[in-house]
Design a protein around this motif. Sequence first.
Motif, mmCIF file in Angstrom:
data_model
loop_
_atom_site.group_PDB
_atom_site.id
_atom_site.type_symbol
_atom_site.label_atom_id
_atom_site.label_comp_id
_atom_site.label_asym_id
_atom_site.label_seq_id
_atom_site.Cartn_x
_atom_site.Cartn_y
_atom_site.Cartn_z
ATOM 1 N N ALA A 282 -9.509 3.209 3.749
ATOM 2 C CA ALA A 282 -9.911 4.280 4.650
ATOM 3 C C ALA A 282 -8.817 4.578 5.663
ATOM 4 O O ALA A 282 -8.548 5.746 6.005
ATOM 5 N N ALA A 283 -8.153 3.517 6.145
ATOM 6 C CA ALA A 283 -7.062 3.712 7.102
ATOM 7 C C ALA A 283 -5.912 4.484 6.470
ATOM 8 O O ALA A 283 -5.300 5.356 7.112
ATOM 9 N N PHE A 284 -5.602 4.196 5.212
ATOM 10 C CA PHE A 284 -4.542 4.940 4.528
ATOM 11 C C PHE A 284 -4.925 6.403 4.327
ATOM 12 O O PHE A 284 -4.057 7.287 4.343
ATOM 13 N N ASN A 285 -6.214 6.671 4.130
ATOM 14 C CA ASN A 285 -6.664 8.055 4.039
ATOM 15 C C ASN A 285 -6.437 8.787 5.352
ATOM 16 O O ASN A 285 -6.023 9.959 5.367
ATOM 17 N N ILE A 286 -6.726 8.109 6.469
ATOM 18 C CA ILE A 286 -6.479 8.712 7.779
ATOM 19 C C ILE A 286 -4.985 8.965 7.965
ATOM 20 O O ILE A 286 -4.571 10.028 8.456
ATOM 21 N N LEU A 287 -4.169 7.992 7.566
ATOM 22 C CA LEU A 287 -2.719 8.146 7.692
ATOM 23 C C LEU A 287 -2.224 9.342 6.886
ATOM 24 O O LEU A 287 -1.427 10.163 7.380
ATOM 25 N N SER A 288 -2.681 9.464 5.636
ATOM 26 C CA SER A 288 -2.215 10.566 4.788
ATOM 27 C C SER A 288 -2.649 11.924 5.332
ATOM 28 O O SER A 288 -1.883 12.893 5.303
ATOM 29 N N SER A 289 -3.896 12.014 5.850
ATOM 30 C CA SER A 289 -4.366 13.291 6.392
ATOM 31 C C SER A 289 -3.578 13.671 7.645
ATOM 32 O O SER A 289 -3.266 14.848 7.853
ATOM 33 N N LEU A 290 -3.215 12.675 8.464
ATOM 34 C CA LEU A 290 -2.424 12.960 9.662
ATOM 35 C C LEU A 290 -1.002 13.364 9.300
ATOM 36 O O LEU A 290 -0.406 14.238 9.951
ATOM 37 N N LEU A 315 2.200 12.384 21.271
ATOM 38 C CA LEU A 315 1.764 11.098 20.738
ATOM 39 C C LEU A 315 0.267 10.905 20.985
ATOM 40 O O LEU A 315 -0.488 10.507 20.085
ATOM 41 N N LYS A 316 -0.181 11.208 22.190
ATOM 42 C CA LYS A 316 -1.588 11.048 22.532
ATOM 43 C C LYS A 316 -2.475 12.008 21.741
ATOM 44 O O LYS A 316 -3.590 11.652 21.332
ATOM 45 N N ILE A 317 -1.986 13.227 21.502
ATOM 46 C CA ILE A 317 -2.774 14.221 20.760
ATOM 47 C C ILE A 317 -3.068 13.736 19.354
ATOM 48 O O ILE A 317 -4.220 13.752 18.882
ATOM 49 N N PHE A 318 -2.040 13.277 18.649
ATOM 50 C CA PHE A 318 -2.237 12.897 17.238
ATOM 51 C C PHE A 318 -2.926 11.535 17.101
ATOM 52 O O PHE A 318 -3.664 11.320 16.136
ATOM 53 N N VAL A 319 -2.693 10.627 18.037
ATOM 54 C CA VAL A 319 -3.449 9.364 18.008
ATOM 55 C C VAL A 319 -4.929 9.642 18.221
ATOM 56 O O VAL A 319 -5.788 9.086 17.536
ATOM 57 N N THR A 320 -5.239 10.536 19.171
ATOM 58 C CA THR A 320 -6.633 10.884 19.436
ATOM 59 C C THR A 320 -7.272 11.551 18.227
ATOM 60 O O THR A 320 -8.418 11.254 17.866
ATOM 61 N N THR A 321 -6.529 12.438 17.567
ATOM 62 C CA THR A 321 -7.061 13.132 16.392
ATOM 63 C C THR A 321 -7.428 12.148 15.290
ATOM 64 O O THR A 321 -8.539 12.169 14.747
ATOM 65 N N GLY A 322 -6.497 11.259 14.952
ATOM 66 C CA GLY A 322 -6.770 10.288 13.890
ATOM 67 C C GLY A 322 -7.820 9.267 14.274
ATOM 68 O O GLY A 322 -8.692 8.911 13.465
ATOM 69 N N PHE A 323 -7.754 8.785 15.512
ATOM 70 C CA PHE A 323 -8.711 7.775 15.954
ATOM 71 C C PHE A 323 -10.129 8.350 15.997
ATOM 72 O O PHE A 323 -11.098 7.650 15.701
ATOM 73 N N VAL A 388 -9.773 -0.537 14.839
ATOM 74 C CA VAL A 388 -8.387 -1.008 14.976
ATOM 75 C C VAL A 388 -7.528 -0.497 13.826
ATOM 76 O O VAL A 388 -6.401 -0.029 14.027
ATOM 77 N N MET A 389 -8.065 -0.571 12.596
ATOM 78 C CA MET A 389 -7.303 -0.071 11.447
ATOM 79 C C MET A 389 -7.087 1.439 11.552
ATOM 80 O O MET A 389 -6.010 1.942 11.190
ATOM 81 N N SER A 390 -8.081 2.158 12.056
ATOM 82 C CA SER A 390 -7.927 3.604 12.243
ATOM 83 C C SER A 390 -6.839 3.897 13.270
ATOM 84 O O SER A 390 -6.026 4.810 13.090
ATOM 85 N N PHE A 391 -6.829 3.131 14.348
ATOM 86 C CA PHE A 391 -5.808 3.319 15.386
ATOM 87 C C PHE A 391 -4.404 3.032 14.845
ATOM 88 O O PHE A 391 -3.466 3.811 15.077
ATOM 89 N N LEU A 392 -4.257 1.944 14.106
ATOM 90 C CA LEU A 392 -2.943 1.599 13.557
ATOM 91 C C LEU A 392 -2.451 2.665 12.574
ATOM 92 O O LEU A 392 -1.240 2.933 12.502
ATOM 93 N N ALA A 393 -3.394 3.275 11.839
ATOM 94 C CA ALA A 393 -3.014 4.303 10.867
ATOM 95 C C ALA A 393 -2.487 5.564 11.541
ATOM 96 O O ALA A 393 -1.777 6.357 10.906
ATOM 97 N N THR A 394 -2.825 5.772 12.810
ATOM 98 C CA THR A 394 -2.380 6.988 13.500
ATOM 99 C C THR A 394 -0.975 6.857 14.100
ATOM 100 O O THR A 394 -0.365 7.874 14.451
#
Length: 413
Positions: A282-290, A315-323, A388-394
């Motif tokens: 799931a984290a890799f899916n978030i990474l790919s979409s971002l 940085l804050k915008i895209f971390v917030t979007t993915g998280f 945590v995994m979602s945050f790291l993926a962003t």
Amino acid sequence: MILSPFEWTIAKRYLLPGRGEAFIALVAGISVGVVMLSVAMLVIVMSVMNGFRAELLDKIVGLNGHAIVQAYGGRLDDWENVLNEIRETPDVVSASPLIEQPLLASFNGRVEAVLVRGNVQRDIDDLKDKVVFGNLGELQAGASNVAIGARLAENIGARVGDTITIINPQGRSTPFGTVPRQIGYRVAAIFEVGIYDYDQSFVVMPMEDAQTLLLIGDTVGMIEVKVTDPDRVEEILAPVEARLSGRAVVSDWKTINATLFEALQVERVAMFFALSFMVVVAAFNILSSLVMLVRAKTRDIAIMRTMGATRKSLLKIFVTTGFTVGAIGTFAGLILGFIVLYFRQGIVRLIEVVTGQNLWDPSIRFLSTLPSRTDPLEVVGIAALALVMSFLATLYPAFKASSTDPVQVLRYE
């Protein structure tokens, strides 16, 4: 991480892509779905595994206590003194004498191997909430009444009011050999503990009747003990084991059911480890979409940079979007997991009807129903793992966006 109104406005805009960005929206939706399913599966599996352990422990302890003090040779002659010593041990809740002997039961030509249990009246009364037919109050010393398990009743075809014959091979000696002792007992109650093996074999009677049946006089076979903390039973009963060394052996629930509970623990850890990979996916899916979002918004990022947006803001915008995608998926997964657990028995029955298969055979699963017990700490841990995994993926896509050079992007605009 506190966002300014500008940063939050842009983050919300990127969370809801426009018409020309349907593919990005699809990938983001898939990411939410994968996070949701992974969290739900972890919650469901861990709750069911915890339920298995808790239900088995509760039902086993309900009949056998947390530990058994058993005499060498199967007869504890001075059991009254031993019983008083055990009851005086700190952290011991209760101790009761017990007789347990494998024998045979016969009814209408059917013979089954049974486990005859002689209990004191207090322990017999503890089975009242397990009775499905009959009345446990009729189990009085000398009344020749017994209670039998529901599966045993089905196997031999006995009902409340029928008389079954208990056969003790150690009968009286004659010139022609030993004649087995056969005594008839009226079935006063039928109970269902919920553990198939117990319901299939147990015959419960007053302790005095069991002593008469087994010809053992005023002795018992063992003493069952309950303590304040089942996980510390070895430590609590260590003084008892030291005093009875050479006379009796102390076996706790961990030892008696070691194979079963160790298998459950290994399976529990293995399932958590395997299903945790779904969170990684799931984290890799978030990474790919971002990453796709950053590539699609490269021109917008460059324009924002020329208008004064800082690298930290991007940085804050895209971390917030993915998280946020991960947080939505996690919250939805928790809700889905709790819904499935609440309707778990109905879901099992529905699958059985659709497939025509018996998914929950109590003779294999030990328990009559699918158990569940949710541990709040485990739920918090699962949610924390997903977040945590979602945050790291962003981080990678966000750093990539923040490092965009507006000069290179807008050179030919």
